[in-house]
Design a protein around this motif. Structure first.
Motif, mmCIF file in Angstrom:
data_model
loop_
_atom_site.group_PDB
_atom_site.id
_atom_site.type_symbol
_atom_site.label_atom_id
_atom_site.label_comp_id
_atom_site.label_asym_id
_atom_site.label_seq_id
_atom_site.Cartn_x
_atom_site.Cartn_y
_atom_site.Cartn_z
ATOM 1 N N ALA A 1 -8.635 4.454 -1.007
ATOM 2 C CA ALA A 1 -7.798 2.777 -0.266
ATOM 3 C C ALA A 1 -7.835 1.939 -1.555
ATOM 4 O O ALA A 1 -6.862 1.631 -1.882
ATOM 5 C CB ALA A 1 -8.463 2.334 1.047
ATOM 6 N N ASP A 2 -8.892 1.680 -2.389
ATOM 7 C CA ASP A 2 -9.284 1.313 -3.014
ATOM 8 C C ASP A 2 -7.901 1.123 -4.220
ATOM 9 O O ASP A 2 -7.499 0.636 -5.151
ATOM 10 C CB ASP A 2 -10.519 0.697 -3.695
ATOM 11 N N ALA A 3 -7.952 2.649 -4.903
ATOM 12 C CA ALA A 3 -7.738 3.273 -6.022
ATOM 13 C C ALA A 3 -5.690 2.977 -5.464
ATOM 14 O O ALA A 3 -4.675 2.252 -6.378
ATOM 15 C CB ALA A 3 -7.424 4.143 -6.400
ATOM 16 N N LEU A 4 -5.326 2.533 -4.914
ATOM 17 C CA LEU A 4 -3.649 3.029 -3.628
ATOM 18 C C LEU A 4 -4.094 1.071 -3.972
ATOM 19 O O LEU A 4 -2.422 0.710 -4.183
ATOM 20 C CB LEU A 4 -4.392 3.593 -2.444
ATOM 21 N N ALA A 5 -4.751 0.078 -3.026
ATOM 22 C CA ALA A 5 -4.286 -0.925 -3.256
ATOM 23 C C ALA A 5 -4.164 -1.859 -4.653
ATOM 24 O O ALA A 5 -3.606 -2.578 -4.478
ATOM 25 C CB ALA A 5 -5.889 -1.393 -2.488
ATOM 26 N N ALA A 6 -4.571 -1.364 -5.503
ATOM 27 C CA ALA A 6 -4.032 -1.688 -6.986
ATOM 28 C C ALA A 6 -3.341 -1.310 -7.533
ATOM 29 O O ALA A 6 -2.730 -2.463 -8.429
ATOM 30 C CB ALA A 6 -6.117 -1.598 -7.898
ATOM 31 N N MET B 1 0.881 -1.185 -0.540
ATOM 32 C CA MET B 1 0.056 -0.004 -0.214
ATOM 33 C C MET B 1 1.044 1.266 -0.162
ATOM 34 O O MET B 1 2.073 1.089 0.630
ATOM 35 C CB MET B 1 -1.212 -0.209 0.409
ATOM 36 N N HIS B 2 0.559 2.399 -0.997
ATOM 37 C CA HIS B 2 0.931 3.710 -1.027
ATOM 38 C C HIS B 2 0.633 4.642 -0.125
ATOM 39 O O HIS B 2 -0.104 4.253 0.974
ATOM 40 C CB HIS B 2 0.809 3.958 -2.174
ATOM 41 N N ASP B 3 1.361 5.058 0.421
ATOM 42 C CA ASP B 3 1.036 6.963 1.310
ATOM 43 C C ASP B 3 0.660 7.800 0.650
ATOM 44 O O ASP B 3 1.774 8.421 -0.289
ATOM 45 C CB ASP B 3 2.575 6.753 2.074
ATOM 46 N N ILE B 4 -0.129 8.532 1.410
ATOM 47 C CA ILE B 4 -0.672 9.756 0.267
ATOM 48 C C ILE B 4 -0.193 10.492 0.267
ATOM 49 O O ILE B 4 0.277 11.863 -0.727
ATOM 50 C CB ILE B 4 -2.384 9.568 0.368
ATOM 51 N N ARG B 5 0.500 10.562 1.677
ATOM 52 C CA ARG B 5 1.948 11.710 2.400
ATOM 53 C C ARG B 5 2.595 11.848 0.999
ATOM 54 O O ARG B 5 3.117 12.706 0.531
ATOM 55 C CB ARG B 5 2.041 12.144 3.037
ATOM 56 N N ALA B 6 3.281 11.212 0.841
ATOM 57 C CA ALA B 6 4.639 10.296 0.019
ATOM 58 C C ALA B 6 4.175 11.381 -1.357
ATOM 59 O O ALA B 6 4.954 11.961 -1.413
ATOM 60 C CB ALA B 6 5.037 9.463 -0.120
#
Length: 425
Positions: free
Chosen positions: A99-104, A1-6
């Motif tokens: 969250a779904d978009a990041l998880a993909a 999973m990616h960090d949206i803040r980064a």
């Protein structure tokens, strides 16, 4: 999973990392979703502030006997309550969409990972061992196997394609290999043995990255659990939703388990023999450590896998995978490829990956750095130490004799009751 803040801090860098993977730019769309989420949260907070203010004003109006104002303010508070519920629901919907978009999206490759779209872009790091010079034309294990106890037809009758029954000497050699690998990893390489569940929940498979994108590659039970495609799932999730002290790290665990995979390669590829099976056994290595130690841990894990091949005297090469050939969760991967004389080429027998904090974020697995108040995400690593069936293939092909028998490698003889050779089952 990616960090949206980064991603917010460096959208161009995020898209550049995805581009190495062959994935189109995503930062703008992700940040737009995040902006909607943050706006709905801000709306809810503003409404809460106004609700608090209006509640105080109601008290003042009642104290002043101003019933008209009090009733007007109470009506406003009731309306705010409904609007806050709508804002909260909208914020939750936006958060779920983000969250779904990041998880993909796959992990970003490390800066040292070479460019490349597929296996042709992988870079050879080293070779070990010299392929044996045969006095006869070596055979493929699929041709040699039936006389040794590899019952391909029996497996197909019982379970269908890509299942094999092992009999006699082949079954014993297979068992010896698994036990030897497990003993070597626990007694010499510092991995603690674990006997983990073979059935896991959705959360576990999501945590290691097989869900949601690769559900079709897995077997699912009627009660909604998943058969593990690798013990990586069970072992890595042992740290989920926990916070560890830095002194608890690194954690190194291993397991010898059956593995189950619905996807067994491209249609028509490796349909013969043991190379691609729906059910197989593997000794899995998993390490969990602080971020500053993960690169060194990756090298250590890879050497632990290489040591098995060297002990068996099986020639191999180490490949650094290019960005386009890496697994979904990896930021850097080494593949070990063993020499198969029957095929006259190297074939993958182990894959060792550093996943950085990608899996830890999905599992919410953290540690507390010494001397600091806050927590940080762990780094996770996994590797094969080794795939037992493929190692059996390598032993059969590299140790075959002209009469069709197979010499037992020296290190396996104590596990074989002293047998030095296996022949017809």
């Amino acid at each position: 999973m990616h960090d949206i803040r980064a991603i917010r801090d460096d959208p161009a860098g995020f898209d550049a990392g995805l581009a190495k993977r062959g994935v189109a730019p995503q930062a703008a769309a992700l940040l737009a979703m995040d902006e909607v989420r943050r706006a709905r949260i801000a709306d809810a907070q503003a409404l809460q502030t106004r609700r608090n203010e209006a509640s105080k004003e109601i008290g003042k109006a009642k104290a002043a006997k101003d019933e008209a104002t009090a009733e007007s303010l109470m009506a406003e508070v009731a309306g705010i309550k409904d609007r806050m519920a709508d804002c909260d629901a909208a914020a939750q919907q936006a958060a779920a969409q983000l969250a779904d978009a990041l998880a993909a999206l796959p992990n970003l490759p490390d800066a040292t990972v070479p460019e490349g779209a597929d296996e042709d872009g992988n870079v050879e790091q080293k070779r070990w061992g010299t392929p044996r010079a045969f006095a006869f034309t070596p055979g493929d294990h699929a041709d040699l196997g039936p006389a040794l106890g590899l019952d391909f037809e029996g497996g197909a009758r019982v379970a269908g394609a890509r299942f094999t029954v092992l009999r006699g000497g082949a079954a014993r050699l297979h068992r010896a290999l698994g036990q030897f690998m497990l003993d070597r990893q626990t007694t010499e390489n510092g991995y603690a043995e674990v006997a983990p569940p073979l059935l896991v929940r959705d959360e576990a498979v999501f945590g290691t990255g097989q869900l949601p994108k690769f559900a079709e590659d897995l077997f699912r039970t009627t009660d909604g659990r998943w058969l593990i495609p690798t013990a990586e799932v069970s072992l890595t999730n042992l740290v989920r939703e926990q916070i560890f002290a830095e002194t608890d790290l690194p954690m190194r665990v291993t397991a010898l388990t059956p593995c189950f995979r619905s996807e067994a390669g491209a249609a028509g590829r490796d349909t013969r023999g043991l190379i691609r099976q729906h059910q197989f056994e593997k000794v899995e290595l998993v390490a969990v450590c602080a971020p500053e130690h993960s690169d060194a841990e990756h090298e250590r894990m890879t050497r632990a896998a290489e040591g098995i091949l060297e002990a068996l005297n099986l020639p191999y090469r180490r490949m650094l995978l290019c960005a386009g050939d890496m697994g979904f969760t990896a930021r850097r991967t080494y593949d070990l490829e063993v020499w198969l004389p029957g095929q006259q080429r190297y074939r993958e027998i182990s894959s060792c990956s550093n996943c950085g904090d990608f899996q830890a974020r999905r599992m919410d697995a953290r540690y507390r750095p010494a001397g600091e108040k806050g927590t940080a995400f762990l780094h996770t690593l996994n590797g094969s130490g080794l795939a037992v069936g493929r190692t059996l293939v390598a032993v059969i092909e590299n140790y075959q004799e002209e009469d069709g028998s197979v010499t037992v490698p020296d290190v396996l003889r104590p596990y074989m009751g002293g047998l030095t050779r296996i022949g017809a089952a």
